[in-house]
Design an enzyme around this catalytic site. Structure first.
Site, PDB file in Angstrom:
ATOM      1  N   ASP A   1      -3.069 -10.236  -2.982  1.00 49.65           N
ATOM      2  CA  ASP A   1      -3.592  -9.881  -1.667  1.00 49.65           C
ATOM      3  C   ASP A   1      -5.081  -9.528  -1.825  1.00 49.65           C
ATOM      4  O   ASP A   1      -5.522  -9.132  -2.907  1.00 49.65           O
ATOM      5  CB  ASP A   1      -2.806  -8.672  -1.145  1.00 49.65           C
ATOM      6  CG  ASP A   1      -3.101  -8.342   0.301  1.00 49.65           C
ATOM      7  OD1 ASP A   1      -2.317  -8.744   1.176  1.00 49.65           O
ATOM      8  OD2 ASP A   1      -4.133  -7.667   0.559  1.00 49.65           O
TER       9      ASP A   1
ATOM     10  N   HIS B   1      -6.461  -7.032  -0.761  1.00 49.45           N
ATOM     11  CA  HIS B   1      -6.582  -5.583  -0.948  1.00 49.45           C
ATOM     12  C   HIS B   1      -5.767  -5.116  -2.151  1.00 49.45           C
ATOM     13  O   HIS B   1      -4.693  -5.648  -2.418  1.00 49.45           O
ATOM     14  CB  HIS B   1      -6.098  -4.859   0.318  1.00 49.45           C
ATOM     15  CG  HIS B   1      -6.803  -5.334   1.552  1.00 49.45           C
ATOM     16  ND1 HIS B   1      -6.276  -6.304   2.379  1.00 49.45           N
ATOM     17  CD2 HIS B   1      -8.016  -5.011   2.051  1.00 49.45           C
ATOM     18  CE1 HIS B   1      -7.127  -6.541   3.358  1.00 49.45           C
ATOM     19  NE2 HIS B   1      -8.201  -5.775   3.195  1.00 49.45           N
TER      20      HIS B   1
ATOM     21  N   HIS C   1       0.821  -1.221   0.000  1.00 44.84           N
ATOM     22  CA  HIS C   1       0.000   0.000   0.000  1.00 44.84           C
ATOM     23  C   HIS C   1       0.853   1.269   0.000  1.00 44.84           C
ATOM     24  O   HIS C   1       0.320   2.373  -0.070  1.00 44.84           O
ATOM     25  CB  HIS C   1      -0.937   0.012   1.211  1.00 44.84           C
ATOM     26  CG  HIS C   1      -1.964  -1.080   1.177  1.00 44.84           C
ATOM     27  ND1 HIS C   1      -2.768  -1.290   0.075  1.00 44.84           N
ATOM     28  CD2 HIS C   1      -2.290  -2.036   2.085  1.00 44.84           C
ATOM     29  CE1 HIS C   1      -3.569  -2.329   0.323  1.00 44.84           C
ATOM     30  NE2 HIS C   1      -3.298  -2.804   1.522  1.00 44.84           N
TER      31      HIS C   1
ATOM     32  N   ASP D   1      -4.768 -12.986   2.966  1.00 46.54           N
ATOM     33  CA  ASP D   1      -6.026 -12.519   3.544  1.00 46.54           C
ATOM     34  C   ASP D   1      -7.227 -12.802   2.646  1.00 46.54           C
ATOM     35  O   ASP D   1      -8.325 -12.327   2.910  1.00 46.54           O
ATOM     36  CB  ASP D   1      -5.955 -11.025   3.930  1.00 46.54           C
ATOM     37  CG  ASP D   1      -5.227 -10.180   2.905  1.00 46.54           C
ATOM     38  OD1 ASP D   1      -4.970 -10.682   1.786  1.00 46.54           O
ATOM     39  OD2 ASP D   1      -4.914  -9.012   3.214  1.00 46.54           O
TER      40      ASP D   1
HETATM   41 ZN   LIG Z   1      -4.335  -7.220   2.416  1.00 46.82          ZN
END
Ligand SMILES: [Zn+2]
Length: 762
Positions: free
Chosen positions: A426, A428, A392, A515
């Site tokens: 991931d 995200h 991120h 995740d």
């Molecule tokens: Zn993540």
């Protein structure tokens, strides 16, 4: 620092420099080597099909990328042997163990290919090498190799001068790599034939004389002449660690422990994964190397790097700085106060700054770079098991538990040596890599993630974010619904991998988030252990040298099992890819496995080179024609459909295998020209040409074509081409005698398209 790097191609500046340095060494150290053999090295690396062997170039480099030595290994995949063509240190670089380190690397490679190693060495026999000075140098070389158990094959006519009367004809030397099994006469006959024919292009009667002289079964090696003690021979090459995964663990991660309630990015994550990986024999632990800050600053804004370090030191070990004011109104004017400034650099409120966060993040970067360097040296798979994660973190901002973008920093370092694809799986969106490489075409970023309408980071990760400028088309987001099955997830990853294959990277970086697991507190999907194994397998099967960097994954109870399963699949897939010869690196396919064809009509920047290689590999076209084929692609890229050139391209995992180029003929009504149609040699004779044509015809029909024209030479050489046009429904219209050259005319064919279907009209 001495590093042995495997140079995959000559597509980047650093690789071109290494190839040129290797050529320079060859010119200086091998005065008898023909210049054309040296000049063809770049082509040899990129075009194994044409040369009928795979070339692997290794360079010994110091920390400043200076080339200190070179080794060139040829792998004859159809016969299954390795041949060491060149090994040498640079002028004035003798000693320092460079030659030995290179030779040991070459032995490992030969072993990993499942082969024994052959090469030529000048003789130390006074009858063959009468000049004492030359003979002494030859003897020194043979002694060097004898220490590894490599000795000349005796009792054959291999060392017969091609030109009678010349001296110093080479021995054929075999390094059995520590094995006691010597090859059969039949095997060595094939080896000798391949070397003499493919590499030297020697006359048939000479080749036959040598081949028929190989009668010992199995062949025999000369008795040791220099190294008397068996124990002095370092013959054994350990079973290659190629299917083992280099594991670099961030030992400093425990420093970074945010005790705040509900802070899921905790040290127990790595303990949970290591508890499962440590007993596995799949991994080989490596110590973390220290790398300079310049790798971080090449990816992140220096002010962000400085701020994170400074603010972390100010915060100290005991408390943390959390951002609490964000510059929505005036981002151009950063505040002075260090704690308020957090909101200027950070995108959320759960990525605190404190002393240990900086230390943990800094050494996570070192781990990712260590893993990347291992792959650069030739490892197939490496895993940086790190926290804090990184995907991120953008050029100027951090957040989402991430400080420095580990995967992007590794990818940028690798990008000096070849094209890189980053695959982020991931839960995200990998907004960091996307933003960092958004305007670059040499690093492809692909992310499969929860849709930003419900998943962090909420503001990025949409389908229509595809890159800008030169990077247009080099970012792919595949956002998925809140509730999907593991199979739907795999389908999306398969789409991501198709994009990666089209891009044909030299190295793959995987941002691995666990995740997506069932029960993860930050996700909504339902992957179980077996699903992770399948994901790993899909990625491994692509066959790319791969660096995996740990990102998210917070359900501690299943983290380790899921990670282990992912890597079991990854290693198995990679091993399968290696055995079927599908490694993307050298683009060879075997008959056993033929991956599905992929079709497309859009061209990309890489297609200029790929179309050129394809056209050249057919052996039918002149250099000028190869140039034209590439130029048409380039024109399409710059002018779009206004260029008038349209394409149909067919590819497998191994690369482009066939294509056609067509377009409307200026000044006519509904007449089209089929400019090019080419099929890779190893794909010919299976109907692929007709298949490509059928697709092109369907597209022309759709564009309103009523007549299609194609032309070719009238010479005998082009009889198969003319036969092909007839088979696909073209009829000869006119012949222009002596068009290309006296006696070489041009034949123009046409095909009228009936309005209702693909039948041929008269
Ligand atoms: Zn993540």
């Amino acid at each position: 620092m001495l590093r042995i790097r495997k140079v995959a191609d000559s597509t980047t500046a650093a690789n071109r420099a290494a190839v040129e340095a290797a050529q320079k060494i060859m010119r200086e150290q091998f005065s008898a080597m023909p210049e054309e053999d040296i000049a063809k090295l770049p082509d040899q690396l990129s075009n194994p099909l044409k040369h009928r062997f795979v070339s692997r170039l290794f360079v010994a480099e110091n920390g400043r990328d200076q080339t200190l030595g070179v080794a060139l290994l040829l792998y004859f995949s159809d016969i299954g042997f390795s041949y060491l063509e060149v090994i040498s240190t640079a002028k004035g670089r003798m000693g320092g163990g460079i030659g030995a380190t290179l030779y040991e690397r070459v032995r490992e490679e030969a072993r990993a290919l499942g082969t024994q190693l052959y090469f030529e060495c000048l003789p130390d026999d006074p009858e063959l090498s009468p000049n004492p000075e030359i003979r002494a140098a030859n003897a020194a070389r043979l002694k060097f190799y004898e220490r590894y158990g490599a000795r000349p094959i005796v009792n054959t006519a291999y060392e017969t001068p091609v030109t009678p009367g010349t001296t110093d004809p080479p021995y054929l030397v075999l390094d059995p790599l520590g094995s006691n099994d010597l090859p059969s006469a039949a095997t060595v006959q094939k080896v000798a034939r391949a070397i003499l024919e493919r590499k030297y292009g020697l006359p048939a009667d000479y080749v036959q004389m040598v081949v028929s002289s190989i009668k010992d079964d199995p062949v025999r090696l000369r008795e040791p002449r220099y190294v008397k003690s068996r124990r002095a021979v370092k013959g054994e090459v350990p079973v290659p660690g190629e299917s083992r995964i280099a594991l670099v663990l961030n030992e400093d991660h425990t420093l970074h422990h945010v005790q705040d309630r509900g802070y899921v990015e905790a040290p127990v994550r790595i303990r949970s994964i290591m508890a499962e990986l440590a007993p596995s024999s799949l991994f080989e632990r490596l110590p973390t190397k220290r790398f300079s800050d310049r790798h971080i600053r090449a990816v992140h804004d220096g002010r962000l790097v400085d701020y994170i370090r400074k603010a972390c030191l100010i915060a100290g070990a005991k408390k943390s700085i959390y951002p609490y004011v964000f510059p929505v109104r005036n981002p151009a004017r950063p505040p002075k106060d260090e704690t308020v400034l957090a909101g200027y650099y950070c995108i959320d409120t759960f990525t605190p700054l404190n002393e240990s966060a900086y230390l943990g993040a800094r050494s996570a970067v070192d781990c990712a770079l260590t893993a990347a360097e291992k792959v650069l040296e030739g490892a197939r798979l490496a895993y940086a098991l790190v926290r804090p994660p990184g995907h991120h973190a953008e050029t100027r901002t951090f957040g989402g538990f991430c400080y420095f973008n580990n995967a992007a920093i590794a990818a940028h370092m690798l990008s000096r040596y070849g094209k890189i694809a980053i695959l982020d799986i991931d839960y995200h969106h990998g907004n960091g890599q996307q933003e960092i490489f958004y305007d670059r075409s040499d690093v492809l970023t692909v992310s499969v993630h929860g849709h930003p309408s419900f998943a962090y980071p909420y503001f990025t990760g949409f389908r229509d974010e595809t890159g800008i400028g030169p990077g247009a088309g080099y970012n792919l987001n595949i956002p998925l619904p809140e509730h999907i099955t593991p199979e739907q997830h795999r389908n999306a990853v398969a789409e991501a991998l198709r994009r990666v294959r089209r891009f044909a990277p030299a190295y793959l970086v995987v941002s691995l988030g666990l995740d997506t697991a069932r029960g993860d507190p930050t996700g909504t999907w339902s992957n179980r252990a077996h699903d992770f194994e399948l994901l790993g397998r899909m990625i491994g099967e692509q066959g790319y040298p791969t660096v995996v960097v740990q990102e998210g994954g917070y359900r501690v109870r299943t983290l380790g099992v899921n990670a282990r399963n992912f890597f079991v699949g990854l290693a198995a897939g990679n091993e399968a890819a290696r055995h079927t010869g599908l490694t993307a690196q050298h683009g060879l396919t075997t008959k056993r496995v033929r991956p599905a064809l992929e079709w497309r009509s859009a061209v990309m920047a890489e297609d200029v080179g790929r179309v050129r290689s394809l056209v050249a590999s057919t052996g039918f076209f002149s250099a000028a024609e190869v140039d034209i084929a590439g130029e048409l692609v380039a024109e399409r890229l710059t002018k779009g459909i206004r260029s008038g050139y349209h394409f149909v391209l067919a590819e497998r995992a191994s690369g482009l295998v066939a294509y056609a180029c067509y377009g409307p003929i200026d000044g006519t009504q509904d007449s089209f020209d089929l400019y090019w149609i080419a099929v890779a040699p190893e794909e010919q004779g299976r109907g692929l040409g007709s298949h490509v044509y059928a697709r092109a015809e369907a597209a022309m029909r759709k564009a309103g074509a009523k007549r299609i024209y194609v032309d070719t030479s009238s010479s005998d050489r082009y009889a198969p081409t003319r036969g092909f046009y007839k088979r696909i429904g073209f009829t000869k219209q006119v012949r222009l005698p002596d068009f290309y050259a006296p006696g070489d005319g041009k034949v123009i064919y046409a095909k009228a398209l009936s309005p209702e279907g693909p039948r041929v009209a008269d």
